[in-house]
Design a protein around this motif. Sequence first.
Motif, mmCIF file in Angstrom:
data_model
loop_
_atom_site.group_PDB
_atom_site.id
_atom_site.type_symbol
_atom_site.label_atom_id
_atom_site.label_comp_id
_atom_site.label_asym_id
_atom_site.label_seq_id
_atom_site.Cartn_x
_atom_site.Cartn_y
_atom_site.Cartn_z
ATOM 1 N N GLN A 41 8.387 -0.375 12.766
ATOM 2 C CA GLN A 41 7.728 0.861 12.357
ATOM 3 C C GLN A 41 7.689 1.030 10.838
ATOM 4 O OE1 GLN A 41 6.151 2.755 14.372
ATOM 5 N NE2 GLN A 41 5.733 4.636 13.225
ATOM 6 N N ASP A 42 8.710 0.554 10.144
ATOM 7 C CA ASP A 42 8.775 0.769 8.699
ATOM 8 C C ASP A 42 8.184 -0.393 7.907
ATOM 9 O OD1 ASP A 42 10.674 -1.092 9.296
ATOM 10 O OD2 ASP A 42 12.339 -0.104 8.264
ATOM 11 N N ALA A 43 7.563 -1.353 8.574
ATOM 12 C CA ALA A 43 6.981 -2.501 7.880
ATOM 13 C C ALA A 43 5.721 -2.096 7.124
ATOM 14 C CB ALA A 43 6.659 -3.601 8.874
ATOM 15 N N VAL A 44 5.460 -2.783 6.025
ATOM 16 C CA VAL A 44 4.209 -2.622 5.290
ATOM 17 C C VAL A 44 3.590 -3.996 5.106
ATOM 18 C CG1 VAL A 44 5.036 -0.564 4.081
ATOM 19 C CG2 VAL A 44 5.248 -2.813 2.985
ATOM 20 N N LEU A 45 2.289 -4.017 4.868
ATOM 21 C CA LEU A 45 1.572 -5.269 4.644
ATOM 22 C C LEU A 45 1.088 -5.312 3.211
ATOM 23 C CD1 LEU A 45 0.139 -7.886 5.682
ATOM 24 C CD2 LEU A 45 -1.838 -6.416 6.172
ATOM 25 N N LEU A 46 1.392 -6.397 2.531
ATOM 26 C CA LEU A 46 0.866 -6.624 1.191
ATOM 27 C C LEU A 46 -0.268 -7.634 1.285
ATOM 28 C CD1 LEU A 46 0.890 -6.388 -1.901
ATOM 29 C CD2 LEU A 46 2.561 -8.267 -1.928
ATOM 30 N N LEU A 47 -1.456 -7.180 0.941
ATOM 31 C CA LEU A 47 -2.604 -8.067 0.823
ATOM 32 C C LEU A 47 -2.582 -8.563 -0.628
ATOM 33 C CD1 LEU A 47 -4.837 -8.627 3.020
ATOM 34 C CD2 LEU A 47 -6.332 -7.198 1.640
ATOM 35 N N GLY A 48 -1.987 -9.723 -0.856
ATOM 36 C CA GLY A 48 -1.702 -10.158 -2.210
ATOM 37 C C GLY A 48 -2.772 -11.035 -2.832
ATOM 38 N N ARG A 49 -2.633 -11.264 -4.122
ATOM 39 C CA ARG A 49 -3.574 -12.142 -4.828
ATOM 40 C C ARG A 49 -3.421 -13.581 -4.375
ATOM 41 N NH1 ARG A 49 -3.834 -11.532 -11.184
ATOM 42 N NH2 ARG A 49 -5.563 -12.952 -10.746
ATOM 43 N N ARG A 50 -2.186 -14.028 -4.154
ATOM 44 C CA ARG A 50 -1.945 -15.425 -3.778
ATOM 45 C C ARG A 50 -1.545 -15.576 -2.311
ATOM 46 N NH1 ARG A 50 1.177 -15.380 -8.679
ATOM 47 N NH2 ARG A 50 3.097 -15.602 -7.460
ATOM 48 N N GLU A 51 -0.929 -14.539 -1.742
ATOM 49 C CA GLU A 51 -0.412 -14.656 -0.373
ATOM 50 C C GLU A 51 -0.267 -13.268 0.228
ATOM 51 O OE1 GLU A 51 3.398 -16.795 1.878
ATOM 52 O OE2 GLU A 51 3.601 -16.087 -0.189
ATOM 53 N N ASP A 52 -0.565 -13.180 1.522
ATOM 54 C CA ASP A 52 -0.335 -11.935 2.254
ATOM 55 C C ASP A 52 1.071 -11.960 2.833
ATOM 56 O OD1 ASP A 52 -2.953 -11.383 1.673
ATOM 57 O OD2 ASP A 52 -3.712 -11.926 3.659
ATOM 58 N N LEU A 53 1.760 -10.824 2.759
ATOM 59 C CA LEU A 53 3.148 -10.742 3.206
ATOM 60 C C LEU A 53 3.361 -9.507 4.076
ATOM 61 C CD1 LEU A 53 4.902 -11.469 -0.220
ATOM 62 C CD2 LEU A 53 4.773 -13.056 1.714
ATOM 63 N N LEU A 54 4.145 -9.668 5.129
ATOM 64 C CA LEU A 54 4.607 -8.532 5.917
ATOM 65 C C LEU A 54 6.021 -8.223 5.447
ATOM 66 C CD1 LEU A 54 3.928 -6.603 8.289
ATOM 67 C CD2 LEU A 54 5.153 -8.202 9.771
ATOM 68 N N VAL A 55 6.208 -7.065 4.856
ATOM 69 C CA VAL A 55 7.501 -6.699 4.283
ATOM 70 C C VAL A 55 8.218 -5.775 5.261
ATOM 71 C CG1 VAL A 55 8.693 -5.720 2.283
ATOM 72 C CG2 VAL A 55 6.509 -6.914 1.981
ATOM 73 N N CYS A 56 9.402 -6.201 5.723
ATOM 74 C CA CYS A 56 10.158 -5.465 6.742
ATOM 75 C C CYS A 56 11.556 -5.136 6.226
ATOM 76 C CB CYS A 56 10.282 -6.283 8.023
ATOM 77 S SG CYS A 56 8.720 -6.838 8.724
ATOM 78 N N ALA A 57 12.105 -4.030 6.724
ATOM 79 C CA ALA A 57 13.477 -3.671 6.371
ATOM 80 C C ALA A 57 14.481 -4.583 7.070
ATOM 81 C CB ALA A 57 13.747 -2.216 6.722
ATOM 82 N N ALA A 58 14.098 -5.083 8.250
ATOM 83 C CA ALA A 58 14.950 -5.991 9.022
ATOM 84 C C ALA A 58 14.040 -6.975 9.737
ATOM 85 C CB ALA A 58 15.803 -5.215 10.018
ATOM 86 N N PRO A 59 14.548 -8.143 10.138
ATOM 87 C CA PRO A 59 13.697 -9.121 10.816
ATOM 88 C C PRO A 59 13.088 -8.538 12.092
ATOM 89 C CG PRO A 59 15.795 -10.107 10.182
ATOM 90 C CD PRO A 59 15.930 -8.631 9.957
ATOM 91 N N PRO A 60 11.807 -8.804 12.364
ATOM 92 C CA PRO A 60 11.193 -8.325 13.615
ATOM 93 C C PRO A 60 11.929 -8.898 14.810
ATOM 94 C CG PRO A 60 9.537 -9.147 12.087
ATOM 95 C CD PRO A 60 10.866 -9.548 11.529
ATOM 96 N N ASP A 61 12.038 -8.090 15.863
ATOM 97 C CA ASP A 61 12.686 -8.572 17.083
ATOM 98 C C ASP A 61 11.675 -8.592 18.212
ATOM 99 O OD1 ASP A 61 12.337 -5.896 17.330
ATOM 100 O OD2 ASP A 61 14.347 -5.435 18.056
ATOM 101 N N ASP A 62 12.012 -9.321 19.264
ATOM 102 C CA ASP A 62 11.131 -9.386 20.433
ATOM 103 C C ASP A 62 11.238 -8.089 21.209
ATOM 104 O OD1 ASP A 62 10.000 -12.034 20.298
ATOM 105 O OD2 ASP A 62 12.020 -12.779 20.656
ATOM 106 N N ARG A 63 10.079 -7.465 21.430
ATOM 107 C CA ARG A 63 10.040 -6.240 22.223
ATOM 108 C C ARG A 63 9.067 -6.454 23.375
ATOM 109 N NH1 ARG A 63 8.311 -2.743 17.316
ATOM 110 N NH2 ARG A 63 7.626 -4.821 16.735
ATOM 111 N N PRO A 64 9.548 -6.396 24.618
ATOM 112 C CA PRO A 64 8.670 -6.650 25.762
ATOM 113 C C PRO A 64 7.418 -5.786 25.702
ATOM 114 C CG PRO A 64 10.950 -6.439 26.476
ATOM 115 C CD PRO A 64 10.921 -6.065 25.022
#
Length: 368
Positions: A41-64
């Motif tokens: 829920q708290d993740a943001v997406l950076l559409l960057g000049r060189r690379e796109d990044l998903l920035v998360c407070a903690a590693p994503p986990d598997d959610r059914p």
Amino acid sequence: MSEVYATRRSRLRDCCNAAGTAAALISRPANVRYLAGAAPQDAVLLLGRREDLLVCAAPPDDRPGEGRPDENLRVQTLPSPGGDTAVAAADLAAAQGADVLAVEEHHLTVTRYKAVSSVAPRLRLADLGVAVEQLRVVKDEEEISCLRIGAEIADQALGELLESILVGRTERHLALELERRLVDHGADGPAFATSVATGPNAGRRGHRPTDRRVEEGDFLSVCLGATYRGYRCEIGRTFVIGTSPADWQIELYDLVFAAQRAGREALAPGAAYRDVDRAARQVLDSAGYAQGLPPLIGHGVGLEIDEDPQLAPSAMGKLDACVPVTVEPGVHLPGRGGVRIDDTLVVRPEADGGPELLTITTKELLAL
């Protein structure tokens, strides 16, 4: 799906380039999901000049049922807890050499906006506006498939409730049972707070269920929706409890049904939003119910339950094909009750059969 997400990000990058910005920070959760797949829920997406990044407070986990982020998108996790993902993304944008960063000003709080602007003083912030929301309006067939399955789940839950004994049960109890049935049939959860309204509450838009018990002769109006893989649909129906409908109930129901049918029939690629609203609204206006009508006749659905377009009297714009919307007129008579009928449909051209109805529970005025 990776190709789909990459294509969506490419379309957004084209919008940014046209506006003179090489980097963008996406913080609104539904927009992050649209561009990057399921994410915390708290993740943001950076559409960057060189690379796109998903920035998360903690590693994503598997959610059914939820899935995971786009596997081709690099995930950047904050090094310590308590940090702000938006601030971290702005810092990364500056490190990539961006001098302008487009942000979703309509989503960021003032405090967060100031924090983002302070992390890299030479990074100028620009407003991305609702660019992502506009991209989300027209759905692809995979998105529509999720909405279709969600609608089937909602239809199943409502159909099972109608087969049970209703007299004597409270609005609150019935709403909770509907939400349980949604999950039992495979929904991620309800698309919004389920509304069950009886007697004088029936037909009231956004009614929150109370401890009022269902009585014979009541109107019973129900509005519910299912979320499936993040996509949300909506259905609303009105019934009579335990006896044949009174003449005034039949008259009011037939009127709202006619208005809802007029709105549905007005859905076509190229139709103005306000004309769809007008088609349904004028049926109710001509019968003397101009006062107290809802501010809009329908709205878009998708990753959020209330998206663009807005089918309202002052709305600007025209419908495209593959846009899912609700058509939901209603009339509430204070002290007596009322009627609401609500469907989710997908705009289709006439050559493809016209609007596709996703919610198929009968609209006949049943006595339960």
